[in-house]
Scaffold this motif. Structure first.
Motif, mmCIF file in Angstrom:
data_model
loop_
_atom_site.group_PDB
_atom_site.id
_atom_site.type_symbol
_atom_site.label_atom_id
_atom_site.label_comp_id
_atom_site.label_asym_id
_atom_site.label_seq_id
_atom_site.Cartn_x
_atom_site.Cartn_y
_atom_site.Cartn_z
ATOM 1 N N PRO A 122 0.821 -1.215 0.000
ATOM 2 C CA PRO A 122 0.000 0.000 0.000
ATOM 3 C C PRO A 122 0.857 1.268 0.000
ATOM 4 O O PRO A 122 1.996 1.245 0.453
ATOM 5 C CB PRO A 122 -0.796 -0.119 1.303
ATOM 6 N N PRO A 123 0.292 2.387 -0.491
ATOM 7 C CA PRO A 123 1.045 3.645 -0.512
ATOM 8 C C PRO A 123 1.242 4.213 0.886
ATOM 9 O O PRO A 123 0.506 3.889 1.808
ATOM 10 C CB PRO A 123 0.161 4.573 -1.349
ATOM 11 N N CYS A 124 2.236 5.073 1.007
ATOM 12 C CA CYS A 124 2.569 5.690 2.297
ATOM 13 C C CYS A 124 1.496 6.676 2.728
ATOM 14 O O CYS A 124 0.887 7.337 1.909
ATOM 15 C CB CYS A 124 3.903 6.424 2.162
ATOM 16 N N HIS A 125 1.262 6.759 4.038
ATOM 17 C CA HIS A 125 0.398 7.800 4.596
ATOM 18 C C HIS A 125 1.197 8.790 5.422
ATOM 19 O O HIS A 125 0.660 9.489 6.264
ATOM 20 C CB HIS A 125 -0.722 7.173 5.436
ATOM 21 N N SER A 161 7.038 9.132 12.614
ATOM 22 C CA SER A 161 6.692 8.749 13.973
ATOM 23 C C SER A 161 7.695 7.693 14.440
ATOM 24 O O SER A 161 8.424 7.135 13.636
ATOM 25 C CB SER A 161 5.272 8.196 14.013
ATOM 26 N N GLN A 195 -2.736 6.268 9.953
ATOM 27 C CA GLN A 195 -1.436 6.954 9.888
ATOM 28 C C GLN A 195 -0.378 6.118 9.190
ATOM 29 O O GLN A 195 0.809 6.423 9.280
ATOM 30 C CB GLN A 195 -0.965 7.287 11.308
ATOM 31 N N CYS A 196 -0.820 5.089 8.489
ATOM 32 C CA CYS A 196 0.131 4.188 7.833
ATOM 33 C C CYS A 196 -0.615 3.468 6.720
ATOM 34 O O CYS A 196 -1.791 3.143 6.870
ATOM 35 C CB CYS A 196 0.675 3.208 8.874
ATOM 36 N N GLY A 197 0.049 3.261 5.599
ATOM 37 C CA GLY A 197 -0.603 2.631 4.460
ATOM 38 C C GLY A 197 -1.097 1.219 4.742
ATOM 39 O O GLY A 197 -2.146 0.801 4.252
ATOM 40 N N GLN A 209 -5.009 0.156 4.408
ATOM 41 C CA GLN A 209 -5.496 -0.927 3.535
ATOM 42 C C GLN A 209 -6.244 -1.987 4.345
ATOM 43 O O GLN A 209 -7.283 -2.493 3.920
ATOM 44 C CB GLN A 209 -4.307 -1.560 2.800
#
Lengths: 107, 111
Positions: free
Chosen positions: A96-99, A104, B31-33, B37
């Motif tokens: 999945p792509p980064c958010h 952190s 806060q994270c892919g 998902q």
């Protein structure tokens, strides 16, 4: 390439693998150029026969325990038996792509 | 909170919630892919699920990996058992295994 090579060596030493890919996906994330923090590993082994996915992933996590505690921020794991690998035509899902959360603290 | 009570709290969370994900952020603001998902897939399964944000619960973040023998997040628990992380959730959803497992866990918890 240091972490990537260590991952490859540890997995190769610990398991009997028909196929191994260690892909550095760090460039897709919010980290400095050249970082070795986000990896995807693709493993094909007869040792995965009759093992549930959670047991297969625990085996990989155990082998890479030290790296997961220090260098690796995220590790995507894709495990197949030889017959499963043939059935999926040797392809693995995209990570999945980064958010943006890599700044952190480490997971 | 000391380690023992954190462990007790985690074990109670896992026992009380038939579908529970420990994640980074919330389903609305992941806060994270990998967490994003995973929760998208859980929402697609159509059953209610519980979540715990480990970024705002550092005690849980530090203690859960020892209990579950799983070093990374997210972690999905169904009917008290660790199912796995994002890759396993995705793979089981695509193979059609995840949805019936979640539906069964939710139904038996409601009895």
């Amino acid at each position: 390439m240091i972490v990537q090579e260590r991952i490859e060596r540890k997995l190769t030493d610990a398991m009997s693998l028909l196929h191994l890919e260690v892909i550095n996906e760090s460039h897709n994330h919010n980290v400095p150029p050249g970082a070795e923090s986000h990896f995807k590993v693709v493993l094909v082994s007869e040792e995965f026969e009759d093992l549930r996915l959670v047991a297969r992933h625990k085996q990989v996590n155990r082998i890479l325990k030290d790296e997961l505690a220090t260098d690796i921020h995220a590790l995507a794991i894709h495990t197949s038996t030889p017959s499963e690998w043939r059935a999926r035509h040797g392809t693995t899902p995209l990570s999945p792509p980064c958010h943006g959360g890599s700044k952190s603290p480490q997971s | 909170m000391n380690t023992e009570t954190t462990e007790q709290a985690i074990r109670k969370q896992i026992a009380d919630n038939p579908v529970l994900i420990y994640m980074k952020g919330s389903p609305e603001r992941p806060q994270c892919g990998f967490s994003a998902q995973s929760t998208q897939i859980l929402m697609a399964c159509g059953e209610r699920f519980s979540y715990i944000d480990i970024l705002t619960n550092p005690d849980i973040r530090a203690t859960l990996p020892e209990i579950s023998e799983w070093p990374t997040f997210p972690q999905l628990f169904v009917a008290g058992e660790l199912v796995g992380g994002c890759d396993i959730i995705t793979e089981m959803y695509e193979s059609g295994e995840l949805q019936p497992m979640i539906k069964q866990a939710s139904a038996s918890h409601a009895d």
